[in-house]
Write a protein that holds these residues in place. Sequence first.
Motif, short mmCIF file in Angstrom:
data_model
loop_
_atom_site.label_atom_id
_atom_site.label_comp_id
_atom_site.label_asym_id
_atom_site.label_seq_id
_atom_site.Cartn_x
_atom_site.Cartn_y
_atom_site.Cartn_z
N GLU A 160 7.46 37.00 -15.99
CA GLU A 160 8.88 37.03 -16.37
C GLU A 160 9.13 38.01 -17.52
N SER A 161 8.18 38.08 -18.47
CA SER A 161 8.37 38.99 -19.60
C SER A 161 8.31 40.44 -19.13
N ILE A 162 7.43 40.74 -18.19
CA ILE A 162 7.37 42.10 -17.63
C ILE A 162 8.65 42.40 -16.85
N PHE A 184 4.50 37.41 -26.09
CA PHE A 184 4.51 38.50 -25.12
C PHE A 184 4.53 39.90 -25.75
N GLY A 185 5.00 40.03 -26.97
CA GLY A 185 5.03 41.34 -27.61
C GLY A 185 3.64 41.90 -27.86
N VAL A 186 2.62 41.04 -27.84
CA VAL A 186 1.25 41.47 -28.10
C VAL A 186 0.51 41.90 -26.84
N ARG A 187 1.11 41.72 -25.67
CA ARG A 187 0.41 41.98 -24.40
C ARG A 187 0.63 43.41 -23.94
N GLU A 188 -0.46 44.09 -23.64
CA GLU A 188 -0.33 45.51 -23.29
C GLU A 188 0.45 45.72 -22.00
N PRO A 210 0.90 53.59 -29.93
CA PRO A 210 -0.47 53.38 -30.41
C PRO A 210 -1.11 52.07 -29.93
N LEU A 211 -0.32 51.18 -29.35
CA LEU A 211 -0.84 49.92 -28.84
C LEU A 211 -1.40 50.05 -27.43
N LEU A 212 -1.15 51.17 -26.77
CA LEU A 212 -1.51 51.32 -25.37
C LEU A 212 -2.92 51.87 -25.18
N SER A 213 -3.52 51.55 -24.05
CA SER A 213 -4.83 52.07 -23.68
C SER A 213 -4.70 53.53 -23.28
N MET A 214 -5.85 54.21 -23.18
CA MET A 214 -5.85 55.62 -22.78
C MET A 214 -5.20 55.79 -21.41
#
Length: 244
Positions: A160-162, A184-188, A210-214
């Motif tokens: 739901e958050s996505i 949910f704000g902590v989930r990539e 900066p929170l995202l993976s490559m």
Amino acid sequence: MPIAPHDMVLRLRAMADPSIRRGFLARELAGIDPEPLAMLLGYLVLNAAHEDVRVAWLDVVVTLLATDASPVDAEGAGAVVQRLAGHPGRGVIQFLVTDPDDRRGPTVVGDPYALEDVALGLRKAKARQRARDQLRQITADPDPSVIRILLTNPLVAETESIRIASRRPQIAATFQVILESPRFGVRESVQSAMVQNPWCPVRVALAVLPLLSMQHLVEVAQSPSLDDRVRGAAAALPGIRRRG
């Protein structure tokens, strides 16, 4: 005396509750001089591949992006950006001086919300209910205050958050609500959905990068639907991490 960046990360790591960490940051950053804030942001961007630093970055940007209570005024933000003009992460740091209403998605009205004629108080009450099908319907509510309540409902899941983060068009203030959510704000997956939504304000998208993976950074950098500033900042981050 301002806390050194590394020590700030350690202090935040010792606080388990995000609301406590962000309250602490609001007090520490209130009236801070541009130089120590520039040092803190520059350090965090360079080291955001480390989990503790990534958590600290999220707490710092949530604090700085606070619409009504940001501890740094426009003059201070401009001075920080100027000091970091030569920093490899300067594209991300631009979030400090980007207009909150600046976003790629045009200002349009989407399909009417099914419950739009229902009183706001009743919609808030519905956001607290336990029927999953109806909770899914409420993910489309255009009022950020309803979404804030919805995201605290224990029956609401990442799906739901996505759904909220990906909705197009979406209300600008809703992205701030999602980012502030302790669940949910902590989930990539949610962070990536926000950044890759053209209706996400540019300043929020830049701050989240900066929170995202490559892998997600590459996807953002190659997305033609996103603002060039977001794409450019995303393209620079993998190089920063390799050098780090």
